[in-house]
Design a protein around this motif. Structure first.
Motif, PDB file in Angstrom:
ATOM      1  N   ASN A  10       0.808  -1.217   0.000  1.00  0.00           N
ATOM      2  CA  ASN A  10       0.000   0.000   0.000  1.00  0.00           C
ATOM      3  C   ASN A  10       0.843   1.269   0.000  1.00  0.00           C
ATOM      4  N   ASN A  37       2.358   7.103  -6.334  1.00  0.00           N
ATOM      5  CA  ASN A  37       1.157   6.309  -6.141  1.00  0.00           C
ATOM      6  C   ASN A  37       1.569   4.832  -6.222  1.00  0.00           C
ATOM      7  N   LYS A  52      -0.259  15.094  -0.222  1.00  0.00           N
ATOM      8  CA  LYS A  52      -1.276  14.106   0.162  1.00  0.00           C
ATOM      9  C   LYS A  52      -0.782  12.688  -0.129  1.00  0.00           C
ATOM     10  N   GLN A  53      -0.170  12.464  -1.283  1.00  0.00           N
ATOM     11  CA  GLN A  53       0.303  11.126  -1.636  1.00  0.00           C
ATOM     12  C   GLN A  53       1.412  10.673  -0.693  1.00  0.00           C
ATOM     13  N   GLU A  56      -0.194   9.750   2.554  1.00  0.00           N
ATOM     14  CA  GLU A  56      -0.922   8.480   2.439  1.00  0.00           C
ATOM     15  C   GLU A  56       0.052   7.294   2.447  1.00  0.00           C
ATOM     16  N   ASN A  57       1.214   7.476   1.842  1.00  0.00           N
ATOM     17  CA  ASN A  57       2.232   6.426   1.855  1.00  0.00           C
ATOM     18  C   ASN A  57       2.751   6.193   3.272  1.00  0.00           C
ATOM     19  N   LYS A  59       1.136   6.896   6.028  1.00  0.00           N
ATOM     20  CA  LYS A  59       0.002   6.312   6.759  1.00  0.00           C
ATOM     21  C   LYS A  59      -0.088   4.807   6.524  1.00  0.00           C
ATOM     22  N   ALA A  60       0.094   4.366   5.296  1.00  0.00           N
ATOM     23  CA  ALA A  60       0.022   2.942   4.962  1.00  0.00           C
ATOM     24  C   ALA A  60       1.120   2.147   5.671  1.00  0.00           C
ATOM     25  N   SER A  68      -0.579   4.335  13.889  1.00  0.00           N
ATOM     26  CA  SER A  68      -1.297   5.292  13.044  1.00  0.00           C
ATOM     27  C   SER A  68      -0.649   6.671  13.120  1.00  0.00           C
ATOM     28  N   TYR A  95      -3.995  16.170   8.233  1.00  0.00           N
ATOM     29  CA  TYR A  95      -3.618  14.872   8.799  1.00  0.00           C
ATOM     30  C   TYR A  95      -3.330  14.952  10.302  1.00  0.00           C
TER      31      TYR A  95
END
Length: 125
Positions: A10, A37, A52-53, A56-57, A59-60, A68, A95
């Protein structure tokens, strides 16, 4: 102390001899996350989309480690252009809405793949 390697599909795979993240004791250390991505392999170049990307990386990786963003204690942000600081803050702030972690944000001469941003964090389990 035992080291545990974190690996998730992810987030983008490592582009060199490093791990996406490492757990040592009660801490998780992520490698710097470029705005790639993990599904398409596209490197985002718009600073807001890129921020944002990258988040998100991160976060994954944290989720794969069993933690978290709420447990992040330190963030380091590396920017291609410090003039993007306000735009990064706008996205980054979504975030960490309460009790944000400590943070460093610096402009660097160049990032891998000529990325506009790279973000790494340290979190507790």
């Amino acid at each position: 102390m035992k080291r545990e390697v974190i690996n998730t599909k992810n987030a983008p795979g490592a582009i060199g001899p490093y791990s996406q993240g490492i757990i040592v004791g009660d801490f998780v250390y992520t490698s710097g996350q470029l705005p790639i991505n993990p599904v398409t392999g596209v490197l985002e170049t718009d600073i807001k989309v890129a921020t944002k990307q990258s988040m998100e990386n991160v976060k994954a990786i944290l989720e794969e480690a069993g933690t978290s963003l709420e447990n992040v204690v330190k963030t380091s942000i590396f920017l291609k252009d410090l003039n993007d600081f306000a735009a990064v803050n706008e996205v980054y702030g979504t975030y960490f809405t309460e009790n944000p972690p400590a943070r460093s944000c610096v402009q660097v001469a160049k990032l891998p793949k000529d990325a506009v941003i790279e973000i790494e964090v340290i979190a507790t389990k």
